[in-house]
Design an enzyme around this catalytic site. Structure first.
Site, mmCIF file in Angstrom:
data_model
loop_
_atom_site.group_PDB
_atom_site.id
_atom_site.type_symbol
_atom_site.label_atom_id
_atom_site.label_comp_id
_atom_site.label_asym_id
_atom_site.label_seq_id
_atom_site.Cartn_x
_atom_site.Cartn_y
_atom_site.Cartn_z
ATOM 1 N N GLN A 199 0.841 -1.199 0.000
ATOM 2 C CA GLN A 199 0.000 0.000 0.000
ATOM 3 C C GLN A 199 0.878 1.252 0.000
ATOM 4 O OE1 GLN A 199 -2.428 -0.663 3.516
ATOM 5 N NE2 GLN A 199 -3.908 -1.836 2.347
ATOM 6 N N HIS A 222 2.265 5.196 -3.427
ATOM 7 C CA HIS A 222 2.485 6.655 -3.439
ATOM 8 C C HIS A 222 3.702 6.936 -4.307
ATOM 9 C CE1 HIS A 222 -0.688 7.453 -0.521
ATOM 10 N NE2 HIS A 222 -0.426 6.191 -0.183
ATOM 11 N N ARG A 276 16.001 -11.333 -3.832
ATOM 12 C CA ARG A 276 16.770 -12.102 -4.819
ATOM 13 C C ARG A 276 18.218 -12.181 -4.362
ATOM 14 N NH1 ARG A 276 16.482 -9.497 -10.474
ATOM 15 N NH2 ARG A 276 17.106 -11.579 -11.144
ATOM 16 N N LEU A 318 7.837 17.175 1.378
ATOM 17 C CA LEU A 318 6.794 17.463 2.374
ATOM 18 C C LEU A 318 5.400 17.475 1.767
ATOM 19 C CD1 LEU A 318 5.854 18.266 5.208
ATOM 20 C CD2 LEU A 318 6.419 20.635 4.663
ATOM 21 N N ARG A 349 -3.426 7.967 4.535
ATOM 22 C CA ARG A 349 -3.086 6.759 5.295
ATOM 23 C C ARG A 349 -3.304 6.885 6.801
ATOM 24 N NH1 ARG A 349 -3.666 3.041 1.410
ATOM 25 N NH2 ARG A 349 -2.390 3.556 -0.401
#
Ligand SMILES: Cc1cc2nc3c(=O)[nH]c(=O)nc-3n(C[C@H](O)[C@H](O)[C@H](O)COP(=O)(O)OP(=O)(O)OC[C@H]3O[C@@H](n4cnc5c(N)ncnc54)[C@H](O)[C@@H]3O)c2cc1C
Length: 331
Positions: free
Chosen positions: A89, A93, A104, A197, A207
């Site tokens: 989630q 952004h 890996r 910012l 969020r």
């Protein structure tokens, strides 16, 4: 111009703020602060040394009017450790830069998010949780019957099995990039996250909201606290004009203006001239002061912010203004 040093932010550098059961958020570095926003904004007007308004007022004006680029001049570097399903989630952004631990390249550590409870599924929100909490959960036992175990035991056993399979595949020579397929998404991952910012403010608005998944809300809280340490005035403005603010549709504005107009009509009965908005203005000014809006400047004139408030409510405050329209069902 020197680097901006904020003592409160300096104290936070490298401090691990715990999130969930094994995660953390750590501020690695920052660039700029409230002063950088102000300096960047004043360059627009080529009046770098002239202070037309206080720095705090300027920051508040900029954010109120969505003049957002000065806020992009402040940057943060975080080191974050959270479960993969929360990271999925977070990484949506896009206006930020991420560098994540490679499964890996490295063998993943045996670290899984193990909550003590499961939340129930919300009935009215397909993406959300209900208030129902499960401490214990049923699982198949011996192929035929089921047993009831604590959520912690259920998850711990499941993750231990998966990790054992992972190690077994690695032991047999399977490449790390394929062996990881057997690991669940509550495995912890780490990444460095660089963000300015303005985009941080947008991230936090989404969020920290109660509609976001609880786990990401928990992980976003220290990010907010650290942003406040770096630029307290800007984050105060974010609370006032973005996070705790609501935007209204055209129709909703019509409703609010109609309510205000009715209040005004009610006052006309008290011998107030129909052309005067004085009564309702003084009512609104009283309420605005109670809400923390600075309504008058040092000369006793209405402040810009209060005039903007009157405009939104459809209240005339100057001779040049026309009575605002429309006011819903006014004839
Ligand atoms: C409660 C909640 C539920 C969600 N549910 C889902 C879901 O079910 N499925 C799903 O896939 N996602 C879901 N998301 C993710 C959501 O759709 C966004 O991808 C995420 O919140 C990032 O927001 P953003 O695009 O504004 O941020 P960023 O990607 O950081 O972008 C910041 C801003 O930059 C601009 N921008 C960035 N990229 C572009 C572009 N390509 N074109 C134009 N402008 C751009 C936009 O103005 C954007 O607001 C959910 C988010 C939340 C908060």
């Amino acid at each position: 111009m020197p680097h901006l040093i904020n003592l409160e932010a300096e104290e936070q550098l490298d401090v691990e703020h715990k999130v969930l059961d094994k995660g953390f958020v750590r501020l690695v570095d920052y660039m700029g602060g409230d002063q950088r926003i102000v300096d960047a904004a004043r360059v627009s007007y080529q009046a770098g040394t002239k202070k037309a308004s206080s720095d705090r007022d300027l920051i508040r004006y900029l954010l109120r009017h969505k003049h957002t680029t000065p806020f992009e001049k402040v940057r943060f570097e975080f080191h974050i450790k959270i479960p993969i399903f929360v990271m999925r989630q977070w990484i949506r952004h896009r206006m930020s830069s991420t560098n994540e631990e490679s499964a890996r390249y490295s063998v993943m550590k045996d670290e899984f998010y193990i909550p003590e409870q499961f939340r129930g599924q919300a009935a009215n929100n397909k993406q959300g949780s209900s208030d129902l909490l499960f401490d214990r959960i049923e699982r198949p036992y011996d192929g035929y019957v089921s047993e009831t175990v604590s959520v912690t035991d259920y998850l711990t056993d499941l993750c231990a099995n998966a990790y054992e399979q992972y190690q077994d595949l690695l032991g047999q020579g399977v490449t790390r990039e394929m062996a990881r397929m057997v690991l669940p998404v509550n495995l912890y991952t780490e990444f460095y996250w660089t963000v300015d910012l303005w985009n941080l403010m947008s991230f936090l608005k989404l969020r920290l909201d109660s509609h976001a998944q609880l786990e990401i809300q928990e992980c976003a809280k220290p990010v907010e606290m650290l942003a406040r340490a770096v630029c307290p005035d800007a984050m105060e403005a974010w609370t006032d004009y973005i996070n705790d603010a609501k935007s209204f549709s055209r129709m909703e504005v019509g409703i609010i203006r109609s309510i205000v107009a009715r209040q005004r009509v009610a006052r006309l009965g008290d011998n107030e001239p129909a052309t005067s908005y004085e009564g309702i203005r003084s009512d609104v000014e009283f309420l605005a002061k109670c809400s923390g809006i600075n309504t008058r400047d040092s000369k006793g004139e209405y402040t810009r912010e209060f005039k903007e408030c009157l405009d939104k409510l459809g209240i005339v405050y100057g001779l040049q203004q026309q009575e605002p329209l429309p006011l819903g069902n006014r004839k």
